[in-house]
Scaffold this motif. Sequence first.
Motif, PDB file in Angstrom:
ATOM      1  N   TYR A 130       0.817  -1.211   0.000  1.00 36.16           N
ATOM      2  CA  TYR A 130       0.000   0.000   0.000  1.00 36.16           C
ATOM      3  C   TYR A 130       0.853   1.263   0.000  1.00 36.16           C
ATOM      4  N   LYS A 131       2.045   1.112  -0.561  1.00 33.12           N
ATOM      5  CA  LYS A 131       2.930   2.269  -0.610  1.00 33.12           C
ATOM      6  C   LYS A 131       2.248   3.444  -1.313  1.00 33.12           C
ATOM      7  N   LYS A 132       1.596   3.160  -2.413  1.00 27.59           N
ATOM      8  CA  LYS A 132       0.988   4.241  -3.181  1.00 27.59           C
ATOM      9  C   LYS A 132      -0.379   4.632  -2.637  1.00 27.59           C
ATOM     10  N   THR A 133      -1.177   3.614  -2.391  1.00 23.90           N
ATOM     11  CA  THR A 133      -2.557   3.922  -2.004  1.00 23.90           C
ATOM     12  C   THR A 133      -2.636   4.532  -0.618  1.00 23.90           C
ATOM     13  N   ARG A 134      -1.678   4.185   0.238  1.00 28.70           N
ATOM     14  CA  ARG A 134      -1.739   4.703   1.601  1.00 28.70           C
ATOM     15  C   ARG A 134      -0.438   5.362   2.019  1.00 28.70           C
ATOM     16  N   THR A 135       0.388   5.620   1.034  1.00 29.35           N
ATOM     17  CA  THR A 135       1.676   6.257   1.291  1.00 29.35           C
ATOM     18  C   THR A 135       2.382   5.623   2.485  1.00 29.35           C
ATOM     19  N   CYS A 136       2.435   4.325   2.426  1.00 29.45           N
ATOM     20  CA  CYS A 136       3.150   3.585   3.472  1.00 29.45           C
ATOM     21  C   CYS A 136       4.549   3.262   2.954  1.00 29.45           C
ATOM     22  N   HIS A 137       5.555   3.706   3.657  1.00 31.58           N
ATOM     23  CA  HIS A 137       6.929   3.573   3.171  1.00 31.58           C
ATOM     24  C   HIS A 137       7.699   2.455   3.872  1.00 31.58           C
ATOM     25  N   ALA A 138       6.975   1.593   4.497  1.00 33.40           N
ATOM     26  CA  ALA A 138       7.652   0.477   5.159  1.00 33.40           C
ATOM     27  C   ALA A 138       8.262  -0.451   4.113  1.00 33.40           C
ATOM     28  N   THR A 139       9.476  -0.844   4.348  1.00 30.88           N
ATOM     29  CA  THR A 139      10.145  -1.800   3.469  1.00 30.88           C
ATOM     30  C   THR A 139      10.822  -2.859   4.308  1.00 30.88           C
ATOM     31  N   LYS A 140      11.171  -3.902   3.664  1.00 31.07           N
ATOM     32  CA  LYS A 140      11.973  -4.914   4.346  1.00 31.07           C
ATOM     33  C   LYS A 140      12.880  -5.599   3.347  1.00 31.07           C
ATOM     34  N   GLN A 141      13.961  -6.120   3.867  1.00 30.83           N
ATOM     35  CA  GLN A 141      14.927  -6.853   3.060  1.00 30.83           C
ATOM     36  C   GLN A 141      15.048  -8.260   3.622  1.00 30.83           C
ATOM     37  N   VAL A 142      14.995  -9.200   2.730  1.00 36.13           N
ATOM     38  CA  VAL A 142      15.067 -10.600   3.136  1.00 36.13           C
ATOM     39  C   VAL A 142      16.282 -11.236   2.495  1.00 36.13           C
ATOM     40  N   GLN A 143      17.104 -11.799   3.322  1.00 34.88           N
ATOM     41  CA  GLN A 143      18.308 -12.441   2.797  1.00 34.88           C
ATOM     42  C   GLN A 143      18.552 -13.744   3.534  1.00 34.88           C
ATOM     43  N   LYS A 144      18.825 -14.731   2.750  1.00 41.03           N
ATOM     44  CA  LYS A 144      19.124 -16.042   3.305  1.00 41.03           C
ATOM     45  C   LYS A 144      20.453 -16.000   4.032  1.00 41.03           C
ATOM     46  N   SER A 145      20.464 -16.607   5.177  1.00 41.41           N
ATOM     47  CA  SER A 145      21.682 -16.602   5.966  1.00 41.41           C
ATOM     48  C   SER A 145      22.765 -17.444   5.322  1.00 41.41           C
ATOM     49  N   ASP A 146      23.964 -16.960   5.386  1.00 40.03           N
ATOM     50  CA  ASP A 146      25.087 -17.722   4.842  1.00 40.03           C
ATOM     51  C   ASP A 146      25.355 -18.980   5.661  1.00 40.03           C
TER      52      ASP A 146
END
Length: 336
Positions: A151-167
């Motif tokens: 809902y970044k656009k529709t509700r101007t929500c700027h929450a993000t996350k990054q997902v990375q597999k552990s080495d």
Amino acid sequence: MGTICEFEKSTIANELIQGMEVARQLKFHLSSSSTSPENELCMLQKILSSYDTALLLLNWSESSVVQPQAVPAMVNLPESPISTNESGDFKDHHRDVSNKRKALPTWKDQVKICSDNGVGNSADDGYSWRKYGQKDILGAKHPRSYYRCTYKKTRTCHATKQVQKSDNDPAIFEITYKGKHTCLKASNSVPPATPEKQEQKHSNHQQQEPNDVLINFRANLRVKTDDFRVIEASDSFSFPSRVEYNSQLSSFSQLVNEDLIGTFSPSFVSPETTGSSYFSVSPYQMNSFPQLSDSDYTEIISANTSTTNSPILDMDFQIDEVNLGLNFQFDTPGYF
DNA sequence: ACGATTTGACCGAC
DNA sequence: GTCGGTCAAATCGT
């Protein structure tokens, strides 16, 4: 501060009772030695989850009233950026892109995917994410996936996350959350009778009200003895999420992890990262991911899939049960 | 048709 | 110049 509503008292009591109940079952099973190590682990996990949830509720009760710093070791919930390197106001971080990145509150989770039926969504954080990029990171074995709020656009929500597999452990995903969700407040203001086109599609299973998020989280933590019996029969149980705190409150979990779980299965003990909450999902669920790629796994992590075998459903029911029983209203001022 | 994902390109920070 | 983060067109899935 320090006030615990009746609903939470009841829930805490339930958790402790469940923990005792499962402990008794475990004791019985151990004495009869008729169960597999998986069942024993399952029971231990249930006990842990019950106590963790109870402790979590206690923690929330104390911190839910204005002073988050009163509880120094709160759990790193996705919506609880207490490990952020910034403090206070997040509202203006979207104005300047370059400054925004630095100003965004950031906190990390570690999620372990060991699911049974392929729908290991216990790591689901209750939000709806949309993948917008993937990058190979220097020195990392696995690419990093980038997600932003649907809902970044529709509700101007700027929450993000990054997902990375552990080495170190391919079953563990390191998730970095950035920014606080603002879509939830907006969702309260949007009349359900006239939802946006996009939101209609998600309304059944994706976007959740703030209360639902909490319910979801608690749902993922919860263990029901009723479920347990079903689980033993079907062998399709998905472990509820487990949250460990790096506080005194975690002493029970640590005790069990170090003294008990480690004796059963070393792989069950997480390579703890200080300051990170840690979710674990049933190892049985892995069976249904025979040939998943990195992106598949990160997809599992990120997807907000409220499928039929989601533990969330059980939890919704249970919450409703409690809710009805106590006539509790989630919109009670001061509950959160 | 529409929304989600993929992926190469672009940009800012260092 | 390198790297991480984001954009956006192409592609995919429903």
